[in-house]
Design a protein around this motif. Structure first.
Motif, PDB file in Angstrom:
ATOM      1  N   TRP A 127     -32.100  -0.720 -17.744  1.00 49.78           N
ATOM      2  CA  TRP A 127     -32.877  -1.934 -17.977  1.00 49.78           C
ATOM      3  C   TRP A 127     -31.976  -3.064 -18.450  1.00 49.78           C
ATOM      4  N   PRO A 128     -31.885  -4.146 -17.672  1.00 47.98           N
ATOM      5  CA  PRO A 128     -31.061  -5.286 -18.061  1.00 47.98           C
ATOM      6  C   PRO A 128     -31.862  -6.322 -18.843  1.00 47.98           C
ATOM      7  N   ALA A 129     -31.142  -7.121 -19.619  1.00 47.34           N
ATOM      8  CA  ALA A 129     -31.761  -8.207 -20.373  1.00 47.34           C
ATOM      9  C   ALA A 129     -30.661  -9.148 -20.849  1.00 47.34           C
ATOM     10  N   PRO A 130     -31.000 -10.393 -21.164  1.00 45.99           N
ATOM     11  CA  PRO A 130     -30.012 -11.261 -21.797  1.00 45.99           C
ATOM     12  C   PRO A 130     -29.575 -10.649 -23.128  1.00 45.99           C
ATOM     13  N   LEU A 131     -28.318 -10.821 -23.482  1.00 46.89           N
ATOM     14  CA  LEU A 131     -27.802 -10.259 -24.725  1.00 46.89           C
ATOM     15  C   LEU A 131     -28.194 -11.140 -25.902  1.00 46.89           C
ATOM     16  N   THR A 132     -28.801 -10.553 -26.914  1.00 48.66           N
ATOM     17  CA  THR A 132     -29.214 -11.282 -28.107  1.00 48.66           C
ATOM     18  C   THR A 132     -28.419 -10.798 -29.316  1.00 48.66           C
ATOM     19  N   ASP A 133     -28.498 -11.549 -30.398  1.00 49.33           N
ATOM     20  CA  ASP A 133     -27.708 -11.224 -31.586  1.00 49.33           C
ATOM     21  C   ASP A 133     -28.095  -9.888 -32.198  1.00 49.33           C
ATOM     22  N   ALA A 153     -35.562   5.512 -13.074  1.00 50.93           N
ATOM     23  CA  ALA A 153     -34.944   6.832 -12.935  1.00 50.93           C
ATOM     24  C   ALA A 153     -34.096   7.126 -14.169  1.00 50.93           C
ATOM     25  N   ALA A 154     -34.241   8.317 -14.728  1.00 44.66           N
ATOM     26  CA  ALA A 154     -33.551   8.674 -15.960  1.00 44.66           C
ATOM     27  C   ALA A 154     -32.038   8.647 -15.784  1.00 44.66           C
ATOM     28  N   TRP A 155     -31.367   8.020 -16.719  1.00 43.21           N
ATOM     29  CA  TRP A 155     -29.900   8.017 -16.746  1.00 43.21           C
ATOM     30  C   TRP A 155     -29.415   9.440 -17.033  1.00 43.21           C
ATOM     31  N   PRO A 156     -28.547  10.011 -16.178  1.00 40.86           N
ATOM     32  CA  PRO A 156     -28.212  11.427 -16.300  1.00 40.86           C
ATOM     33  C   PRO A 156     -27.091  11.736 -17.293  1.00 40.86           C
ATOM     34  N   HIS A 157     -26.652  10.734 -18.045  1.00 43.23           N
ATOM     35  CA  HIS A 157     -25.556  10.933 -18.993  1.00 43.23           C
ATOM     36  C   HIS A 157     -26.038  10.581 -20.404  1.00 43.23           C
ATOM     37  N   GLU A 158     -25.141  10.659 -21.353  1.00 42.96           N
ATOM     38  CA  GLU A 158     -25.464  10.256 -22.720  1.00 42.96           C
ATOM     39  C   GLU A 158     -25.904   8.799 -22.732  1.00 42.96           C
ATOM     40  N   ALA A 159     -26.941   8.489 -23.494  1.00 37.41           N
ATOM     41  CA  ALA A 159     -27.447   7.116 -23.557  1.00 37.41           C
ATOM     42  C   ALA A 159     -26.321   6.153 -23.913  1.00 37.41           C
ATOM     43  N   HIS A 169     -19.944 -10.122 -20.668  1.00 34.55           N
ATOM     44  CA  HIS A 169     -19.740 -11.454 -21.246  1.00 34.55           C
ATOM     45  C   HIS A 169     -19.059 -12.360 -20.227  1.00 34.55           C
ATOM     46  N   ALA A 170     -19.723 -13.436 -19.840  1.00 33.19           N
ATOM     47  CA  ALA A 170     -19.110 -14.448 -18.982  1.00 33.19           C
ATOM     48  C   ALA A 170     -18.466 -15.504 -19.873  1.00 33.19           C
ATOM     49  N   THR A 171     -17.268 -15.909 -19.536  1.00 32.63           N
ATOM     50  CA  THR A 171     -16.564 -16.891 -20.357  1.00 32.63           C
ATOM     51  C   THR A 171     -17.257 -18.248 -20.343  1.00 32.63           C
ATOM     52  N   GLU A 172     -18.187 -18.449 -19.403  1.00 31.25           N
ATOM     53  CA  GLU A 172     -18.957 -19.687 -19.371  1.00 31.25           C
ATOM     54  C   GLU A 172     -20.047 -19.733 -20.449  1.00 31.25           C
ATOM     55  N   GLY A 173     -20.191 -18.647 -21.213  1.00 29.11           N
ATOM     56  CA  GLY A 173     -21.126 -18.669 -22.332  1.00 29.11           C
ATOM     57  C   GLY A 173     -22.406 -17.878 -22.141  1.00 29.11           C
ATOM     58  N   ARG A 174     -22.489 -17.053 -21.105  1.00 25.60           N
ATOM     59  CA  ARG A 174     -23.671 -16.214 -20.884  1.00 25.60           C
ATOM     60  C   ARG A 174     -23.283 -14.749 -21.036  1.00 25.60           C
ATOM     61  N   SER A 175     -24.199 -13.959 -21.589  1.00 26.22           N
ATOM     62  CA  SER A 175     -23.946 -12.533 -21.776  1.00 26.22           C
ATOM     63  C   SER A 175     -25.195 -11.739 -21.435  1.00 26.22           C
ATOM     64  N   TRP A 176     -24.998 -10.491 -21.021  1.00 25.64           N
ATOM     65  CA  TRP A 176     -26.099  -9.623 -20.620  1.00 25.64           C
ATOM     66  C   TRP A 176     -25.934  -8.245 -21.239  1.00 25.64           C
ATOM     67  N   LEU A 177     -27.076  -7.597 -21.411  1.00 26.12           N
ATOM     68  CA  LEU A 177     -27.134  -6.233 -21.934  1.00 26.12           C
ATOM     69  C   LEU A 177     -27.724  -5.331 -20.860  1.00 26.12           C
ATOM     70  N   LEU A 178     -27.116  -4.182 -20.669  1.00 26.09           N
ATOM     71  CA  LEU A 178     -27.689  -3.156 -19.794  1.00 26.09           C
ATOM     72  C   LEU A 178     -27.856  -1.889 -20.611  1.00 26.09           C
ATOM     73  N   THR A 179     -29.119  -1.459 -20.757  1.00 24.91           N
ATOM     74  CA  THR A 179     -29.429  -0.244 -21.508  1.00 24.91           C
ATOM     75  C   THR A 179     -29.611   0.915 -20.537  1.00 24.91           C
ATOM     76  N   LEU A 180     -28.952   2.011 -20.811  1.00 25.41           N
ATOM     77  CA  LEU A 180     -28.994   3.210 -19.960  1.00 25.41           C
ATOM     78  C   LEU A 180     -29.443   4.391 -20.814  1.00 25.41           C
ATOM     79  N   ASP A 181     -30.631   4.931 -20.492  1.00 18.55           N
ATOM     80  CA  ASP A 181     -31.129   6.068 -21.267  1.00 18.55           C
ATOM     81  C   ASP A 181     -32.130   6.861 -20.435  1.00 18.55           C
TER      82      ASP A 181
END
Length: 253
Positions: free
Chosen positions: A199-205, A170-176, A182-194
């Motif tokens: 769409w979520p994914a592990p965060l990469t460099d 479903a289309a994100w109704p706001h500006e992309a 960021h979890a302090t245990e060393g894991r991070s995630w990305l959520l893209t809204l457009d």
């Protein structure tokens, strides 16, 4: 979809976390104790909700592929503590038995089928692990004795929430926007809204810069996305309105 425990490990966690849930309920002052994190609910309401849910998902998995789920069992559970705990244990065992018999790849109805989390028994097992995990926190809060969550389970809980609840075409109704968690245990995630959805994914460099970010322990992040904590409980950067928009968003597919 992010990496997660294998099916046997999920079944073990479902059993283990359900035992912790029952222990929390047994330690509470009574079934009429309020659940601060679920306004208007008593501890009895919480047990009824979780046990009825386990029975419903067992019926869903047993039914296999379907256009709609079966009706929920309308029978009221017992209101005496020991009988209620036995009823919940039976509910959880029914789900575990059904999942074992089905195997991880059994397709079934799910409300998240349009996202990245799979519509099968594995996806159901993973969702129910984290449903029980968070409701164990709720029960412990009602009992006045909150215990730390296992960090590895909380880490997968954040990923599972993003995969299941923040994943949609479903289309994100706001500006992309992009959100970094960021979890302090060393894991991070990305959520893209457009305009293609969320769409979520592990965060990469090489990920896009964050419009907004939130940092905390995996447990804090999990409790935030489940509505138990607020942004003020986390370290945040960027435009906090993006979080507010995401929380308020009810996408129609």
């Amino acid at each position: 979809m992010t990496e997660s425990p294998e099916f046997p490990a999920l079944l073990h966690l479902l059993d283990e976390r359900s035992a912790a849930f029952r222990s929390a309920v047994a330690a509470a002052p009574g079934l009429d104790a309020p659940v601060p994190s679920c306004p208007g609910w008593t501890l009895f309401d919480l047990v009824r909700h979780l046990g009825t849910g386990q029975r419903w998902w067992a019926a869903i998995v047993a039914a296999g592929p379907a256009e709609a789920p079966p009706a929920k069992d309308a029978a009221e559970p017992p209101r005496e503590l020991e009988a209620l705990l036995s009823w919940y244990a039976e509910s959880n065992e029914l789900l575990l038995r059904t999942l074992r018999e089905a195997g991880p790849d059994r397709a079934c109805w799910t409300w998240w089928s349009a996202g990245v989390s799979p519509a099968n028994a594995w996806g159901v097992a993973r969702r129910r692990v984290h449903e029980v995990l968070v409701h164990t926190y709720d029960a412990q809060l009602a009992a006045g004795a909150v215990q730390p969550m296992p960090a590895d389970v909380a880490i997968d809980g954040v990923a599972e929430f993003l995969d299941t609840c923040n994943s949609t075409p479903a289309a994100w109704p706001h500006e992309a926007a992009t959100i970094h968690y960021h979890a302090t245990e060393g894991r991070s995630w990305l959520l893209t809204l457009d305009d293609t959805g969320a769409w979520p994914a592990p965060l990469t460099d090489d990920a896009a810069p964050a419009s907004a970010s939130a940092t905390g322990t995996a447990e804090q992040l999990l409790l935030f996305v489940w509505g138990r904590l607020t942004l003020s409980d986390l370290k945040t950067e960027g435009d906090q309105r993006v979080f507010e928009q995401l929380i308020a968003w009810e996408p129609e597919e």
